[in-house]
Design a protein around this motif. Structure first.
Motif, mmCIF file in Angstrom:
data_model
loop_
_atom_site.group_PDB
_atom_site.id
_atom_site.type_symbol
_atom_site.label_atom_id
_atom_site.label_comp_id
_atom_site.label_asym_id
_atom_site.label_seq_id
_atom_site.Cartn_x
_atom_site.Cartn_y
_atom_site.Cartn_z
ATOM 1 N N PRO A 143 0.828 -1.221 0.000
ATOM 2 C CA PRO A 143 0.000 0.000 0.000
ATOM 3 C C PRO A 143 0.851 1.255 0.000
ATOM 4 O O PRO A 143 1.973 1.275 0.496
ATOM 5 C CB PRO A 143 -0.809 -0.127 1.299
ATOM 6 C CG PRO A 143 -0.818 -1.582 1.621
ATOM 7 C CD PRO A 143 0.508 -2.110 1.134
ATOM 8 N N LEU A 144 0.296 2.309 -0.549
ATOM 9 C CA LEU A 144 0.973 3.600 -0.580
ATOM 10 C C LEU A 144 1.115 4.160 0.832
ATOM 11 O O LEU A 144 0.186 4.105 1.630
ATOM 12 C CB LEU A 144 0.171 4.585 -1.439
ATOM 13 C CG LEU A 144 0.721 6.013 -1.514
ATOM 14 C CD1 LEU A 144 1.882 6.063 -2.490
ATOM 15 C CD2 LEU A 144 -0.379 6.992 -1.923
ATOM 16 N N ASN A 145 2.298 4.698 1.133
ATOM 17 C CA ASN A 145 2.469 5.483 2.342
ATOM 18 C C ASN A 145 1.998 6.901 2.029
ATOM 19 O O ASN A 145 2.651 7.616 1.266
ATOM 20 C CB ASN A 145 3.933 5.489 2.776
ATOM 21 C CG ASN A 145 4.150 6.220 4.087
ATOM 22 O OD1 ASN A 145 3.488 7.212 4.375
ATOM 23 N ND2 ASN A 145 5.092 5.733 4.884
ATOM 24 N N PRO A 146 0.857 7.346 2.588
ATOM 25 C CA PRO A 146 0.309 8.652 2.199
ATOM 26 C C PRO A 146 1.109 9.824 2.707
ATOM 27 O O PRO A 146 0.843 10.967 2.326
ATOM 28 C CB PRO A 146 -1.098 8.631 2.832
ATOM 29 C CG PRO A 146 -0.958 7.732 4.016
ATOM 30 C CD PRO A 146 0.023 6.668 3.597
ATOM 31 N N PHE A 249 1.390 13.148 -8.508
ATOM 32 C CA PHE A 249 0.562 12.014 -8.102
ATOM 33 C C PHE A 249 -0.112 12.282 -6.760
ATOM 34 O O PHE A 249 -1.309 12.037 -6.582
ATOM 35 C CB PHE A 249 1.410 10.748 -8.020
ATOM 36 C CG PHE A 249 0.727 9.592 -7.346
ATOM 37 C CD1 PHE A 249 -0.175 8.797 -8.042
ATOM 38 C CD2 PHE A 249 0.979 9.301 -6.007
ATOM 39 C CE1 PHE A 249 -0.815 7.737 -7.419
ATOM 40 C CE2 PHE A 249 0.342 8.242 -5.373
ATOM 41 C CZ PHE A 249 -0.557 7.458 -6.087
ATOM 42 N N MET A 250 0.651 12.767 -5.790
ATOM 43 C CA MET A 250 0.091 13.008 -4.464
ATOM 44 C C MET A 250 -0.956 14.112 -4.496
ATOM 45 O O MET A 250 -1.995 14.020 -3.817
ATOM 46 C CB MET A 250 1.215 13.350 -3.489
ATOM 47 C CG MET A 250 2.160 12.197 -3.221
ATOM 48 S SD MET A 250 1.340 10.790 -2.434
ATOM 49 C CE MET A 250 1.161 11.420 -0.762
ATOM 50 N N TRP A 257 -5.215 16.471 5.636
ATOM 51 C CA TRP A 257 -4.021 16.526 6.481
ATOM 52 C C TRP A 257 -2.943 15.564 6.024
ATOM 53 O O TRP A 257 -1.758 15.805 6.240
ATOM 54 C CB TRP A 257 -4.394 16.265 7.937
ATOM 55 C CG TRP A 257 -4.969 14.904 8.224
ATOM 56 C CD1 TRP A 257 -6.272 14.532 8.175
ATOM 57 C CD2 TRP A 257 -4.240 13.754 8.629
ATOM 58 N NE1 TRP A 257 -6.419 13.205 8.505
ATOM 59 C CE2 TRP A 257 -5.176 12.703 8.798
ATOM 60 C CE3 TRP A 257 -2.885 13.487 8.863
ATOM 61 C CZ2 TRP A 257 -4.801 11.424 9.176
ATOM 62 C CZ3 TRP A 257 -2.526 12.217 9.249
ATOM 63 C CH2 TRP A 257 -3.472 11.203 9.403
ATOM 64 N N GLN A 258 -3.336 14.458 5.340
ATOM 65 C CA GLN A 258 -2.316 13.547 4.823
ATOM 66 C C GLN A 258 -1.473 14.226 3.753
ATOM 67 O O GLN A 258 -0.245 14.066 3.713
ATOM 68 C CB GLN A 258 -2.975 12.287 4.263
ATOM 69 C CG GLN A 258 -3.572 11.378 5.326
ATOM 70 C CD GLN A 258 -4.121 10.101 4.742
ATOM 71 O OE1 GLN A 258 -4.604 10.069 3.616
ATOM 72 N NE2 GLN A 258 -4.072 9.021 5.525
ATOM 73 N N LEU A 259 -2.110 15.013 2.897
ATOM 74 C CA LEU A 259 -1.366 15.745 1.878
ATOM 75 C C LEU A 259 -0.482 16.814 2.533
ATOM 76 O O LEU A 259 0.658 17.035 2.101
ATOM 77 C CB LEU A 259 -2.323 16.391 0.875
ATOM 78 C CG LEU A 259 -1.674 17.148 -0.293
ATOM 79 C CD1 LEU A 259 -0.768 16.231 -1.106
ATOM 80 C CD2 LEU A 259 -2.739 17.779 -1.191
#
Length: 316
Positions: A143-146, A249-250, A257-259
């Motif tokens: 899985p992606l680490n956000p 991508f991000m 808050w993850q971004l």
């Protein structure tokens, strides 16, 4: 049922590959497709603005069911594959790097999960390195680490001892080899041309999953990959697109808050670390690539896409 009629009942698979100044490498891959035992497939070779048009070389190879589509410009990985999609007639589209070698039962193994589960939109084979044929490159993705915008393929650099022979869902497809159903194109769209190179399959995978499809790692299917044949192990272009597209991508796939945490990490840790390394080694082209990648993101909306020029098609 006659053999010809039986073949017509099987789903048509469109194998799409991109050539960029690597006609010999591409023909090596095409040569390996002669071993494919699945009887109902076509091959579309997209030439991405190569110095030498590969059409005649491919025609002389007499590869079955092969069509060459010539673009006057380099459209990148995303744009080149999307150009191939325009010519594909298949029920399933198999996007395959030109620097790969296929195994005979590859197509049967990849199409089988679609036929038993309508929620599967993409299948990917196990990938081993061509030069280290028992070493794994891909057996699904983690899985992606956000917070960092990173993910890693399962089994990377491990000797293959059967430890990753269990098929199943995976978060992301691998761009070197991914079979996609026509339904995915209809509901989730195709690769986004704006990526050009790197991260495009991760972005597409995220959109495909949001559209309700599974991405499936098919451990019984296998290819061998000569990694980084097109752009080399490291150069300024690779630095530019890795920096640009990780951020791009991000911005498109993570919010809130993850971004925000990603921004703090990326501009507070990852980018300064890269700048220090390139300064110590005095690689001014790499420093410029980082700067240009960040400026590009400042100038572009996360909803923006890039158009694809009209092609000139030729049949081999």
């Amino acid at each position: 049922m006659a053999e010809g009629e039986r073949i017509k009942t099987l789903p048509l698979i469109s194998l799409i590959t991109i050539n960029y100044n690597q006609a010999v490498v591409t023909c090596d891959m095409l040569e390996s497709t002669r071993q494919l035992t699945y009887p109902n497939f076509e091959i579309i070779v997209v030439d991405n603005g190569s110095v030498e048009n590969p059409t005649e070389r491919i025609r002389q190879g007499n590869y079955p069911n092969a069509t060459v589509v010539v673009s006057p410009d380099n459209l990148g990985f995303s744009g080149g594959n999307n150009l191939g999609v325009r010519y594909a007639k298949g029920d399933y589209l198999f996007f395959l790097n030109n620097d790969t070698i296929v195994m005979p039962d590859l197509l049967e193994k990849l199409v089988e999960p679609f036929l038993r589960d309508a929620t599967i939109g993409v299948t990917c084979p196990k990938i081993r390195y061509h030069d280290q044929p028992n070493v794994i490159q891909y057996a699904g993705y983690r899985p992606l680490n956000p917070y960092t915008g990173r993910t890693w393929s399962i089994g990377l650099m491990e000797p293959d001892k059967g430890q990753h022979d269990q098929p199943g869902p995976t978060p992301f497809a691998h761009g070197a080899a991914m079979m996609v159903s026509r339904a995915v194109l209809e509901r989730a769209g195709s690769l986004d041309d704006s990526f050009f190179l790197y991260y495009e399959e991760l972005d597409w995978s995220a959109r495909i999953r949001r559209a309700g499809f599974q991405i499936y790692y098919q451990a019984e299917a296998l290819i061998y990959h000569r990694e980084s044949m097109s752009v080399g192990k490291m150069n300024a272009m690779k630095v530019y697109y890795h920096v640009r597209n990780r951020l791009w991508f991000m911005r498109r796939n993570v919010a809130g808050w993850q971004l925000l945490v990603f921004y703090v990490y990326y501009f507070g840790v990852a980018i300064p670390k890269a700048l220090i390394q390139y300064t110590i080694r005095w690689q001014p082209a790499y420093l410029k690539s980082v700067k240009d990648a960040i400026i590009w993101n400042l100038k572009h909306s996360s909803k923006q896409s890039v158009s694809v020029p009209s092609p000139m098609a030729m049949t081999a």
